[in-house]
Design an enzyme around this catalytic site. Structure first.
Site, PDB file in Angstrom:
ATOM      1  N   LYS A 126     -17.931   5.343   7.604  1.00 50.80           N
ATOM      2  CA  LYS A 126     -16.687   4.993   6.910  1.00 50.80           C
ATOM      3  C   LYS A 126     -15.828   4.043   7.741  1.00 50.80           C
ATOM      4  CE  LYS A 126     -12.188   7.203   6.162  1.00 50.80           C
ATOM      5  NZ  LYS A 126     -11.530   7.008   7.467  1.00 50.80           N
ATOM      6  N   ASN A 127     -15.567   4.391   8.995  1.00 52.50           N
ATOM      7  CA  ASN A 127     -14.590   3.611   9.752  1.00 52.50           C
ATOM      8  C   ASN A 127     -15.136   2.256  10.207  1.00 52.50           C
ATOM      9  OD1 ASN A 127     -12.629   5.431   9.187  1.00 52.50           O
ATOM     10  ND2 ASN A 127     -12.699   6.479  11.169  1.00 52.50           N
ATOM     11  N   CYS A 151       1.189   9.563   6.575  1.00 50.19           N
ATOM     12  CA  CYS A 151       1.590   9.856   7.952  1.00 50.19           C
ATOM     13  C   CYS A 151       1.127  11.274   8.268  1.00 50.19           C
ATOM     14  CB  CYS A 151       3.098   9.707   8.139  1.00 50.19           C
ATOM     15  SG  CYS A 151       4.043  10.738   7.040  1.00 50.19           S
ATOM     16  N   ARG A 199       2.309   6.936  12.869  1.00 48.10           N
ATOM     17  CA  ARG A 199       1.165   6.027  12.980  1.00 48.10           C
ATOM     18  C   ARG A 199       1.677   4.591  13.031  1.00 48.10           C
ATOM     19  NH1 ARG A 199      -3.905   7.989   9.381  1.00 48.10           N
ATOM     20  NH2 ARG A 199      -4.917   6.605  10.867  1.00 48.10           N
ATOM     21  N   ASP A 248     -11.512  12.810  15.179  1.00 47.91           N
ATOM     22  CA  ASP A 248     -11.899  13.006  13.780  1.00 47.91           C
ATOM     23  C   ASP A 248     -12.884  14.169  13.603  1.00 47.91           C
ATOM     24  OD1 ASP A 248     -10.243  10.920  13.201  1.00 47.91           O
ATOM     25  OD2 ASP A 248     -11.823   9.424  12.989  1.00 47.91           O
ATOM     26  N   ARG A 271     -12.524  10.753   0.058  1.00 53.20           N
ATOM     27  CA  ARG A 271     -12.259   9.422   0.625  1.00 53.20           C
ATOM     28  C   ARG A 271     -13.232   9.104   1.747  1.00 53.20           C
ATOM     29  NH1 ARG A 271      -6.373   9.919  -0.936  1.00 53.20           N
ATOM     30  NH2 ARG A 271      -6.398   8.227  -2.436  1.00 53.20           N
TER      31      ARG A 271
HETATM   32  N1  EPU Z   1      -1.014   3.594  18.093  1.00 57.41           N
HETATM   33  C1  EPU Z   1       0.170   2.987  18.448  1.00 57.41           C
HETATM   34  N2  EPU Z   1       0.396   1.707  18.005  1.00 57.41           N
HETATM   35  C2  EPU Z   1      -0.498   1.028  17.246  1.00 57.41           C
HETATM   36  C3  EPU Z   1      -1.705   1.666  16.874  1.00 57.41           C
HETATM   37  C4  EPU Z   1      -1.934   2.951  17.304  1.00 57.41           C
HETATM   38  O1  EPU Z   1       0.993   3.565  19.138  1.00 57.41           O
HETATM   39  O2  EPU Z   1      -0.227  -0.130  16.896  1.00 57.41           O
HETATM   40  C5  EPU Z   1      -1.294   4.970  18.556  1.00 57.41           C
HETATM   41  C6  EPU Z   1      -1.417   5.964  17.390  1.00 57.41           C
HETATM   42  O3  EPU Z   1      -0.155   6.489  17.032  1.00 57.41           O
HETATM   43  C7  EPU Z   1      -2.358   6.991  17.978  1.00 57.41           C
HETATM   44  C8  EPU Z   1      -3.266   6.179  18.908  1.00 57.41           C
HETATM   45  O4  EPU Z   1      -2.575   4.962  19.168  1.00 57.41           O
HETATM   46  O5  EPU Z   1      -1.654   7.924  18.747  1.00 57.41           O
HETATM   47  C9  EPU Z   1      -4.623   5.843  18.347  1.00 57.41           C
HETATM   48  O6  EPU Z   1      -4.515   5.245  17.067  1.00 57.41           O
HETATM   49  P1  EPU Z   1      -5.617   4.231  16.508  1.00 57.41           P
HETATM   50  O7  EPU Z   1      -4.979   2.925  16.287  1.00 57.41           O
HETATM   51  O8  EPU Z   1      -6.832   4.290  17.385  1.00 57.41           O
HETATM   52  O9  EPU Z   1      -5.958   4.870  15.101  1.00 57.41           O
HETATM   53  P2  EPU Z   1      -6.228   4.125  13.735  1.00 57.41           P
HETATM   54  O10 EPU Z   1      -6.933   2.841  14.016  1.00 57.41           O
HETATM   55  O11 EPU Z   1      -5.001   4.075  12.906  1.00 57.41           O
HETATM   56  C10 EPU Z   1      -8.626   5.016  13.357  1.00 57.41           C
HETATM   57  C11 EPU Z   1      -9.315   5.834  12.291  1.00 57.41           C
HETATM   58  C12 EPU Z   1      -8.850   7.274  12.366  1.00 57.41           C
HETATM   59  C13 EPU Z   1      -9.109   7.816  13.776  1.00 57.41           C
HETATM   60  C14 EPU Z   1      -8.482   6.919  14.834  1.00 57.41           C
HETATM   61  C15 EPU Z   1      -8.828   7.331  16.254  1.00 57.41           C
HETATM   62  C16 EPU Z   1      -9.661   4.242  10.495  1.00 57.41           C
HETATM   63  C17 EPU Z   1      -9.286   3.778   9.145  1.00 57.41           C
HETATM   64  N3  EPU Z   1      -8.982   5.293  10.963  1.00 57.41           N
HETATM   65  O12 EPU Z   1      -7.235   5.108  13.043  1.00 57.41           O
HETATM   66  O13 EPU Z   1      -9.681   7.953  11.454  1.00 57.41           O
HETATM   67  O14 EPU Z   1      -8.558   9.106  13.903  1.00 57.41           O
HETATM   68  O15 EPU Z   1      -8.923   5.557  14.643  1.00 57.41           O
HETATM   69  O16 EPU Z   1     -10.208   7.332  16.449  1.00 57.41           O
HETATM   70  O17 EPU Z   1     -10.568   3.698  11.130  1.00 57.41           O
HETATM   71  C18 EPU Z   1     -10.307   9.619   9.934  1.00 57.41           C
HETATM   72  O18 EPU Z   1     -11.336   8.962   9.713  1.00 57.41           O
HETATM   73  O19 EPU Z   1     -10.128  10.784   9.521  1.00 57.41           O
HETATM   74  C19 EPU Z   1      -9.222   9.003  10.719  1.00 57.41           C
HETATM   75  C20 EPU Z   1      -7.997   9.478  10.731  1.00 57.41           C
END
Ligand code: EPU
Length: 430
Positions: free
Chosen positions: A22-23, A117, A122, A307, A399
Site C-alpha cells: 500500500k505505502n 489526525c 501529523r 504500522d 483502505r
Molecule cells: N513529521 C513531522 N513533519 C513532517 C512529516 C512528519 O514532524 O513534515 C513527523 C510525524 O508527526 C511523525 C514522524 O515525523 O511523528 C513520522 O512521520 P512520517 O512522515 O514518516 O509519516 P507519513 O509519511 O505521514 C507514512 C505512512 C504511515 C506510517 C508512517 C511511518 C503513508 C501514506 N503513510 O506516514 O502509514 O505510519 O509513514 O512509517 O505512507 C499506515 O499505513 O497505517 C500508516 C499510518
C-alpha cells in the site's frame, strides 16, 4: 455501515498470498504524473486508497486501462490540470504526494490538505521545507496547499530533514526528479517503499542514488518515459498475517514476500515462542505452544514498524508475563486500547508507553476499528478470542488490506461481512 462478525477461537492453516505494498503504491501512482508515456504497473493492491488515487488521476486527465486484476496501464501525458478536487483528495492521507508530483511536472500544484489526525498531530512542515528549498513558494489557503515555483522547473537543493519522515523523503524525491541540478536529502527515511519508489522512478529514466540509506541524491533529468514496474509485496500486510497466526495458533505459509523486510517482525515473534522458517519468497509461521512476553519499541526502518504496533499488541495481550510496548513514531497510536479492554485485555497506556499484562484468553465483544492498523489488531484479537467479536468502522481496514476477509476465511477463520444502509464516509488514517 459494514461490520465484520468474527467467530473466534479457530487456529489458522494453509497459505496466503501477500498483495502489493500500500505505502509504495500510494506514492508510485501519483508519481506516474511525471512520466511522459505509458507506465505499466504490476502488483497494484486492490484497496480503497488505491481506488481513490486512481479516481483523482482520472479527474486530472490521466488515461487508465486495467490490464488484469493487479496490472494497470497509466498514461498521464495528456494531464494539464494542476488543481486536485477537494472531495476526492480529502478522503486520503497520501494525497500529499500529488503536491510533489504536480510541482515536479508543472511547477505548480493545488492540493487539498491531507485529512485525518487519528495518530496524533501529523504536520507536513518537512515536505514544505523541501519544496521551498527547491524554489517553490508554499502556502496553505482555504484548506488547500498551494505550491508555485518561480519557473516551470524546480531547482536542485540540499535538504536536511529535521525528523525522519517517510512522506517528506518520498515527496521531495518525486519533486526533485525533473528539477534542474542535484538534490540531496539528508536524514532520509529508509523504508522498503522508499527504495521501491526510487526503483520505479529510475526504471522510467530518473537518476536517484542512495535510496535505502539516510542520504539520497537525485540528479534531475529532462524527462521520464514509460515502462514496466512491479510493486514490492506489502511488509505490513505480511506482518499482520504473521501476527494473526501467532495469536490464533496454527500453521500458515505466507507467500510472495521479501523475508528481509520482515526481519524485525520475525525476530520479535520468535522471541515470543513462534516458529518461523524462511522458504525463499515465503515464510512458514507456526504457533502451537504458549506465547511469552517481550518488549517492543517502534522506530523508523529497519526498526520495528509503527504500522505493526496494534497487531503486535494483540499478540502481546495473550503472552505470559508483562510486556512493554513503546511507540517511537506517532504521538497517539493507542486509541485501540479501550477496545482491547472490552475483550478482556489488560493494557495500561501512559503517553507513548503501553504496559500489557498477558491474559490466558480474550473474549469476543463489539469493538470499533478506530484506524487502519488498529482495525487489523482487532481482527487479530477477534480471531484469537472465544465467542463473537463484532468490528464496526471497517472502512478503515479496507483502505489498506486487500480482501482480508476472504484471505482469512481461506485459512479457516470464520468472518462474516454484514452491511446495513448507514452512511460510511470517513477520512483515511494511512
Ligand atoms: N513529521 C513531522 N513533519 C513532517 C512529516 C512528519 O514532524 O513534515 C513527523 C510525524 O508527526 C511523525 C514522524 O515525523 O511523528 C513520522 O512521520 P512520517 O512522515 O514518516 O509519516 P507519513 O509519511 O505521514 C507514512 C505512512 C504511515 C506510517 C508512517 C511511518 C503513508 C501514506 N503513510 O506516514 O502509514 O505510519 O509513514 O512509517 O505512507 C499506515 O499505513 O497505517 C500508516 C499510518
Amino acid at each position: 455501515m459494514t461490520k465484520y462478525i468474527i467467530h473466534g477461537g479457530k487456529p489458522l492453516h494453509g497459505e496466503v498470498e501477500i498483495s502489493g505494498a500500500k505505502n509504495a503504491a500510494v506514492a508510485i501512482l501519483p508519481a506516474t504524473l511525471l512520466v511522459d508515456g505509458v507506465c505499466r504497473i504490476e502488483n497494484v493492491p486492490q484497496i480503497s486508497d488505491v481506488s481513490l488515487l486512481l479516481s483523482i488521476l482520472k479527474d486530472l486527465g490521466a488515461e487508465i486501462r486495467t490490464v488484469d486484476r493487479t496490472t494497470l496501464d497509466i498514461d498521464c501525458s495528456k494531464v494539464r490540470k494542476q488543481h486536485v478536487a477537494y472531495d476526492l483528495a480529502r478522503q486520503i492521507r497520501a494525497s500529499y504526494y500529488l503536491v510533489g508530483s504536480l510541482l515536479g511536472r508543472f511547477g505548480k500544484a493545488e492540493v487539498p490538505m491531507p485529512g485525518g489526525c487519528d495518530l496524533g498531530t501529523r504536520p507536513i512542515d518537512q515536505h514544505e521545507k523541501g519544496f521551498s528549498a527547491m524554489g517553490a513558494e508554499v502556502q496553505v489557503q482555504n484548506g488547500y496547499i498551494l505550491a508555485n515555483s518561480r519557473s516551470n522547473r524546480l531547482e536542485g537543493a540540499h535538504i536536511y530533514l529535521d525528523v525522519v519522515s517517510v512522506g517528506a523523503t518520498m515527496n521531495i524525491m518525486i519533486a526533485a526528479v525533473l528539477a534542474d541540478g542535484m538534490t540531496i536529502i539528508e536524514n532520509a527515511a529508509k523504508e522498503p517503499h522508499i527504495v521501491d519508489l526510487a526503483n520505479f522512478l529510475n526504471s522510467m529514466g530518473a537518476n536517484i542514488m542512495g535510496a535505502g540509506t539516510d542520504i539520497i541524491k537525485i540528479r534531475g533529468v529532462k524527462s521520464l518515459s514509460g515502462g514496466f514496474y512491479s510493486i514490492i509485496p506489502d511488509q505490513i500486510e505480511a506482518g499482520t498475517y504473521m501476527a494473526a497466526v501467532s495469536a490464533a495458533g496454527g500453521e500458515v505459509r505466507i507467500k510472495n514476500i521479501i523475508p528481509k523486510h520482515l526481519d524485525c517482525i520475525t525476530a520479535k515473534l520468535v522471541e515470543m515462542g513462534v516458529e518461523i522458517t524462511e522458504e525463499g519468497d515465503s515464510l512458514l509461521v507456526k504457533r502451537d505452544g504458549p506465547l511469552t512476553k517481550t518488549n517492543v519499541k517502534t522506530l523508523p526502518y529497519p526498526g520495528f514498524p509503527t504500522d505493526m504496533q496494534p497487531q503486535i499488541a494483540a499478540v502481546l495481550c495473550l503472552a505470559q508475563g508483562t510486556s512493554i510496548l513503546t511507540e517511537g513514531v506517532w504521538d497517539n497510536r493507542y486509541r485501540y486500547a479501550d477496545e482491547f479492554r472490552r475483550m478482556g485485555a489488560n493494557i495500561q497506556v501512559d503517553g507513548k508507553i503501553a504496559v500489557i499484562e498477558g491474559v490466558s484468553k480474550l473474549t469476543g465483544a463489539p469493538v470499533s476499528a478506530c484506524d487502519l492498523r488498529a482495525g487489523a489488531g482487532m481482527i487479530i484479537a477477534g480471531l484469537a478470542a472465544s465467542g463473537i467479536t463484532e468490528i464496526d468502522q471497517v472502512y478503515h481496514i479496507e483502505r489498506g488490506y486487500e480482501d482480508i476477509v476472504t484471505k482469512l476465511n481461506h485459512l479457516g477463520a470464520d468472518i462474516r461481512v454484514e452491511t446495513t444502509a448507514d452512511d460510511d464516509w470517513h477520512v483515511s488514517a494511512g
